[in-house]
Design an enzyme around this catalytic site. Structure first.
Site, PDB file in Angstrom:
ATOM      1  N   SER A 120      32.732  35.603  48.794  1.00 44.97           N
ATOM      2  CA  SER A 120      31.903  36.279  49.791  1.00 44.97           C
ATOM      3  C   SER A 120      31.949  35.481  51.077  1.00 44.97           C
ATOM      4  CB  SER A 120      30.453  36.372  49.317  1.00 44.97           C
ATOM      5  OG  SER A 120      30.353  37.336  48.310  1.00 44.97           O
ATOM      6  N   CYS A 121      31.615  36.146  52.171  1.00 45.07           N
ATOM      7  CA  CYS A 121      31.566  35.503  53.485  1.00 45.07           C
ATOM      8  C   CYS A 121      30.592  34.322  53.449  1.00 45.07           C
ATOM      9  CB  CYS A 121      31.097  36.510  54.520  1.00 45.07           C
ATOM     10  SG  CYS A 121      30.878  35.821  56.170  1.00 45.07           S
TER      11      CYS A 121
END
Lengths: 85, 140
Positions: A22-23
């Protein structure tokens, strides 16, 4: 995306598969991986996180690498960066 | 100025995991972008960094009908790592200094040995100075 570059047939020097991240995981993965890429070599990053497509061009602008563009894969995209420093 | 010297200051007041995750994600991103990061822990965040608390308190500050356990499930679905793991990663990859407001340390009777990741205690004047010297300051 730089239309003058044939990204579909681009040969990268190093590939990072960050599709599970994920970011900002893909961005960190790109930073870490760039040390393994020779000067003027190509780093290819695979990501399924939408933020990566915007973050990596900004990262290139900040650091001084050349952002070459991105292409769509199946459920993810591939981003290409040329190491410039 | 070399890009490596460009600094971001994060002042963290809150100690709840939803906000600490925000702190950790911004720190991760800043390190990836080659900024140095100075994190200043205030009252509640200092509590969250205590070795006997870190990783054990999953209180969230908003949406109080949302339990901490349910929130952790949401994070798991999103593939988001615990905030303290992101901070550990940031410190391994870049220049992240974590400072504690000396008054907060005193309030929790915490010494350096009691706090995870923390580099030192500072006064409020240094927090203000750091913010003034930074390109950007976040308050969480």
């Amino acid at each position: 995306m730089n239309m003058a570059i044939d990204l579909e047939n681009m040969k990268s020097d190093h590939l990072v598969d960050a599709r599970a991240e994920s970011c900002p995981g893909p961005l960190l993965a790109a930073k870490k991986a760039m040390t393994k890429v020779p000067m003027d070599g190509i780093l290819e990053v695979w990501s399924s996180d939408a933020g990566t497509k915007r973050d990596i061009p900004l990262w290139c602008k900040k650091i001084g690498h050349e952002y070459l563009g991105d292409i769509e894969g199946k459920g993810y995209f591939k981003v290409f960066v040329k190491r410039k420093r | 100025m070399e890009s490596e010297e460009e600094k971001i200051t994060i002042v963290v007041f809150s100690g709840t995991i939803d906000r600490l995750i925000g702190m950790a994600i911004l720190t991760n991103a800043a390190i990836a972008m080659d900024y140095t990061v100075d994190i200043f822990l205030m009252l509640w965040s200092t509590y969250a960094f205590k070795k006997d608390i870190i990783g054990k308190d999953n209180t969230i500050s908003e949406h109080l009908d949302f339990t901490g356990d349910k929130f952790e499930e949401v994070l798991k679905t999103g593939g988001i790592s615990p905030w303290y793991e992101m901070i550990k990663q940031s410190r391994e990859m870049g220049k992240v200094k974590i400072h504690v407001c000396s008054a907060a340390g005193k309030a929790w009777s915490a010494e350096l040995k009691d706090l995870e990741f923390v580099d030192d205690f500072v006064g409020a004047g240094e927090i203000v100075w750091s913010s003034a010297e930074s390109k950007t300051t976040y308050f969480i």
